[in-house]
Motif scaffolding. Structure first.
Motif, PDB file in Angstrom:
ATOM      1  N   ASP A   1      58.145  72.297  49.432  1.00 59.68           N
ATOM      2  CA  ASP A   1      56.762  71.880  49.193  1.00 59.68           C
ATOM      3  C   ASP A   1      55.925  73.030  48.655  1.00 59.68           C
ATOM      4  N   GLN A   2      56.107  74.237  49.189  1.00 58.35           N
ATOM      5  CA  GLN A   2      55.354  75.382  48.691  1.00 58.35           C
ATOM      6  C   GLN A   2      55.746  75.728  47.252  1.00 58.35           C
TER       7      GLN A   2
ATOM      8  N   VAL B   1      53.696  73.182  45.118  1.00 64.53           N
ATOM      9  CA  VAL B   1      52.239  73.298  45.049  1.00 64.53           C
ATOM     10  C   VAL B   1      51.801  74.683  44.564  1.00 64.53           C
TER      11      VAL B   1
ATOM     12  N   ASP C   1      49.479  69.578  51.653  1.00 67.40           N
ATOM     13  CA  ASP C   1      50.509  70.180  50.800  1.00 67.40           C
ATOM     14  C   ASP C   1      51.622  69.194  50.458  1.00 67.40           C
ATOM     15  N   ALA C   2      52.068  68.426  51.448  1.00 64.87           N
ATOM     16  CA  ALA C   2      53.150  67.468  51.191  1.00 64.87           C
ATOM     17  C   ALA C   2      52.712  66.410  50.191  1.00 64.87           C
TER      18      ALA C   2
ATOM     19  N   ALA D   1      52.640  67.985  46.800  1.00 67.08           N
ATOM     20  CA  ALA D   1      54.015  68.182  46.336  1.00 67.08           C
ATOM     21  C   ALA D   1      54.617  66.876  45.833  1.00 67.08           C
ATOM     22  N   ASP D   2      54.348  65.775  46.520  1.00 74.20           N
ATOM     23  CA  ASP D   2      54.832  64.474  46.066  1.00 74.20           C
ATOM     24  C   ASP D   2      54.332  64.166  44.658  1.00 74.20           C
TER      25      ASP D   2
ATOM     26  N   TRP E   1      55.970  66.515  42.057  1.00 69.35           N
ATOM     27  CA  TRP E   1      57.371  66.138  41.874  1.00 69.35           C
ATOM     28  C   TRP E   1      57.488  64.903  40.970  1.00 69.35           C
TER      29      TRP E   1
ATOM     30  N   LEU F   1      62.988  63.979  46.507  1.00 67.96           N
ATOM     31  CA  LEU F   1      62.327  65.120  47.133  1.00 67.96           C
ATOM     32  C   LEU F   1      62.557  65.152  48.634  1.00 67.96           C
ATOM     33  N   ASP F   2      62.573  64.006  49.274  1.00 68.48           N
ATOM     34  CA  ASP F   2      62.784  63.975  50.721  1.00 68.48           C
ATOM     35  C   ASP F   2      64.162  64.502  51.105  1.00 68.48           C
TER      36      ASP F   2
ATOM     37  N   ARG G   1      63.804  68.177  51.273  1.00 65.01           N
ATOM     38  CA  ARG G   1      63.061  68.526  52.491  1.00 65.01           C
ATOM     39  C   ARG G   1      63.963  68.447  53.716  1.00 65.01           C
TER      40      ARG G   1
END
Length: 450
Positions: free
Chosen positions: A64-65, A68, A92-93, A96-97, A100, A135-136, A139
């Protein structure tokens, strides 16, 4: 040679049977040897915005970092559907979504910043061929890792043996780590004292110095021209350099800074406090010149711009203080050739890295080529400028690939003229580039102490 190829060690290199001091006879062997040595040689990253795990939330890491990061948020606003306010209202999440989806799913991640994320994921064992564009899934793969473990993995993968942080004594959160905590216990993370606020906003800096126990007037604009005040500023700089074990003092400056200027606080502070403390403690002064802040405030951290600089600042510092070691990088492409020529004239000026908007493959190639042609191996070709831990992987992978190509071309020219290169020759040059020049600057600064 192919400039975009990865820099991982060539497995066929192990099959080469040759003494390290023996001349390399063929261009094929030469290319493999350069690639292998550049890939395997550990580097000292002389300027980052990273922190050791001791600094907790100050250390940014994870997918995530990466997403962003301000390079990508700026790119998102060129492609995404949200307004500034809508985007910044997300956590942030959520941001990031959006990044992405817009930059990695709806289109191919071909920019330097976006492709760098792909490189980092792949090299850290999260191959897109396995995790796809979910993306998940990335994570989940990161879940359960500790910051300390990730630091170990990333530094090993990037082959970074040590790095220099950016340490701001005017940041209350970071300051508390040094004053109330254990400081930095990871010896791979070295410190540099950043003093932008002191030089560029001395009135605000005076209030903070006063609150920290330094006898600096807060209601007198002429205070920084008075020796009593400069004594206290020197004490502040000396205290903090000693406290954090600073390798150098640094500042990021706009391009229109003039020096010296009669009646100017920045000139008074440089001459009356910063340079004397550098000389007293035997520290280089690092200057990063050419930023124009907050051209678009709606972009927040991504809102800064580059500007062409007046390099007379550097010329006059070099002339006035020949014993002061200057580490310098500038932001505008238009300044790069002038800076390289200036470095030929002053042995106390050492160029480092391709900063910020110049940290793109085409710019790194151009700058590394003409710097090598003008300066040989007497400059520092790269620093990562990372803000997110995993960026060490992609930034150094991409840079190593370019450095491999540039050096191979230079060695191939020598080979053509029968000045044959050995493995030992190449290893010496790469080790000089990847840490030796920086250590030489630090050593010269110590010798110039006084």
């Amino acid at each position: 040679m192919e400039q975009h190829s990865a820099t991982y060690a060539d497995p066929t290199y192990a099959n080469v049977s040759r003494r390290p001091d023996a001349p390399i006879e063929t261009l094929t062997e030469l290319e493999k040897t350069v690639r292998h040595i550049v890939s395997e040689t550990s580097v000292i990253d002389i300027h980052t915005h990273l922190y050791a795990a001791d600094f907790e939330e100050r250390l940014l890491w994870g997918v995530d970092q990466l997403l962003v990061y301000h390079y990508l948020t700026a790119e998102y606003f060129r492609q995404g559907e949200l307004s500034y306010d809508e985007f910044w209202s997300l956590d942030d999440a959520g941001r990031a979504d959006k990044v992405w989806q817009a930059l990695f799913v709806d289109r191919m991640p071909v920019s330097e910043a976006a492709s760098g994320v792909v490189t980092a994921l792949n090299r850290l064992g999260l191959s897109p061929s396995v995790y796809g564009r979910d993306l998940d899934a990335y994570r989940a793969a990161w879940a359960g890792k500790t910051a300390a473990a990730q630091v170990d993995d990333v530094l090993a993968t990037a082959r970074v043996k040590s790095l220099v942080m950016t340490n701001d004594p005017f940041d209350p959160v970071e300051r508390a780590v040094w004053l109330e905590g254990s400081g930095c216990t990871d010896t791979r993370f070295q410190a540099a004292l950043r003093i932008d606020k002191l030089l560029l906003d001395p009135s605000s800096a005076a209030v903070e110095l006063r609150n920290l126990g330094y006898d600096v007037p807060t209601d007198d604009p002429s205070a920084f021209f008075q020796e009593e005040t400069l004594v206290e500023v020197r004490r502040f700089l000396r205290d903090w350099c000693t406290r954090i074990g600073a390798l150098y003092i640094m500042a990021s400056l706009p391009g229109d800074i003039q020096y010296p200027v009669e009646g100017d606080a920045l000139t008074a502070l440089l001459d009356g406090a910063v340079v004397p403390v550098c000389r007293e403690l035997g520290l280089p002064l690092a200057l990063m010149v050419g930023v124009r802040r907050q051209v678009n405030p709606a972009l927040r951290l991504a809102g800064d711009m580059s500007m062409q600089a007046d390099l007379g600042l550097l010329e006059r510092l070099c002339l006035r203080y020949p014993e002061l070691q200057l580490l310098v990088t500038v932001l505008a492409r238009e300044n790069q050739h002038e800076l390289a020529v200036l470095a030929r004239k002053f042995r106390n000026l050492t160029i480092f890295g391709c900063w910020w908007f110049l940290h793109t493959e085409s710019m790194i190639r151009e700058m590394t080529s003409f710097r090598t042609e003008l300066l040989g191996t007497s400059y520092i070709p790269q620093h990562s400028d990372c803000r997110v831990l995993e960026q060490l992987v992609n930034k150094w992978d991409h840079s190593r690939s370019v450095i491999t190509g540039v050096l191979y071309n230079k060695y191939a020219r020598l080979h053509q003229d029968r000045w044959l290169v050995s493995e030992n020759d190449i290893r010496r040059d790469i080790e000089h580039y990847f840490g030796g020049v920086f250590q030489q600057v630090l050593s010269r600064a110590k010798k110039g102490r006084g």
